[in-house]
Design a protein around this motif. Structure first.
Motif, PDB file in Angstrom:
ATOM      1  N   ASN A 178       4.198  25.508  16.053  1.00 45.16           N
ATOM      2  CA  ASN A 178       5.130  26.599  15.815  1.00 45.16           C
ATOM      3  C   ASN A 178       5.828  26.569  14.461  1.00 45.16           C
ATOM      4  OD1 ASN A 178       5.400  28.089  18.606  1.00 45.16           O
ATOM      5  ND2 ASN A 178       5.380  25.898  19.074  1.00 45.16           N
ATOM      6  N   ASN A 215       5.026  27.171  11.476  1.00 43.14           N
ATOM      7  CA  ASN A 215       4.794  28.277  10.542  1.00 43.14           C
ATOM      8  C   ASN A 215       5.613  29.518  10.881  1.00 43.14           C
ATOM      9  OD1 ASN A 215       3.007  26.792   9.002  1.00 43.14           O
ATOM     10  ND2 ASN A 215       1.215  27.488  10.153  1.00 43.14           N
ATOM     11  N   ALA A 216       6.166  29.561  12.089  1.00 46.07           N
ATOM     12  CA  ALA A 216       7.001  30.694  12.481  1.00 46.07           C
ATOM     13  C   ALA A 216       8.477  30.421  12.251  1.00 46.07           C
ATOM     14  CB  ALA A 216       6.767  31.012  13.969  1.00 46.07           C
ATOM     15  N   MET A 226      13.049  33.020  19.256  1.00 44.94           N
ATOM     16  CA  MET A 226      11.727  32.614  18.772  1.00 44.94           C
ATOM     17  C   MET A 226      10.779  32.413  19.952  1.00 44.94           C
ATOM     18  SD  MET A 226      10.834  29.074  16.755  1.00 44.94           S
ATOM     19  CE  MET A 226       9.172  28.429  16.689  1.00 44.94           C
TER      20      MET A 226
END
Length: 233
Positions: free
Chosen positions: A185, A187-188, A202
């Motif tokens: 996760n 990269n988010a 998120m």
């Protein structure tokens, strides 16, 4: 004369056995017809003809019995095949192929063998394989799949962080496995290099670690079985 009496007695005995389903078949009709001819010939004093007719009646009666036995075996095999097919369809509907892969694979293999046995008219083997298929699925139950995603909530309410989320039973049941979440996760995240900066809202991916089946977004209203790595190896 004794030969004639024996033949007629045999036919009479066979006729009583065939008072079952499938009796109205070509062989039995011939047996009945030859039996009538034998009686007519006997009454007319044509004993040699009566004996021959009686023999043919007995032969067709045996063929009728074999046909009835085969059809009953076929029917039983079809019933067992249908039971196995219905159970496999149910297992697929509850994701047994993903949640119980070993049991599902064994059941499917046995079912395919049952179908092949049926095609070659080996009905005893068909029944045996179909029952093996059913037995393989004995332990399969409907369970709620583990979630594939988690929506991060405010820290003040849930103390959401990779460590705590990883430790929850429906995720990995072990906080030490938090880096699997982070790598899937980061990269988010606003700062991918900082695992501490996860924000409420998120949508966090929960990657499968040991082949366990995951589906949907975590819901607090659902009851999940705890993740158990040893069950999926």
């Amino acid at each position: 004369m004794k030969k004639l009496i024996s033949a007629i007695a045999l036919l009479t005995a066979c006729a009583s056995i065939f008072a079952v389903s499938y009796k109205n078949n070509t062989y039995q009709k011939l047996a009945d017809e030859y039996n009538k001819k034998a009686q007519i010939a006997f009454d007319a004093g044509q004993y040699d003809d009566a004996v021959e007719y009686s023999k043919k009646a007995a032969e067709n009666a045996e063929l009728s019995k074999a046909y009835i036995d085969m059809m009953m075996a076929r029917g039983n095999a079809e019933n067992e095949l249908k039971l196995a097919e219905n159970r496999i369809n149910w297992a697929e509907s509850v994701h047994a192929d993903k949640i119980f892969p070993m049991a599902y694979t064994a059941a499917k293999e046995a079912f395919e063998n049952a179908k092949k046995a049926f095609e070659r008219e080996d009905f005893a083997a068909t029944i045996d394989y179909a029952r093996q298929s059913l037995a393989a699925l004995d332990g399969v139950v409907e369970v709620t799949p583990l979630p594939e995603y988690y929506i991060v909530r405010p820290w003040a309410e849930t103390k959401d962080c990779y460590w705590n989320i990883s430790g929850r039973p429906y995720v990995y049941n072990n906080p030490l496995l938090w880096e699997n979440l982070y790598q899937a996760n980061k990269n988010a995240m606003p700062k991918p290099e900082d695992p501490n900066l996860i924000k409420p809202g998120m949508k966090m991916k929960i990657p499968s670690l040991t082949g366990e089946y995951r589906e949907g977004v975590y819901s607090p209203s659902k009851k999940y079985d705890p993740y158990n790595s040893s069950e999926n190896k």
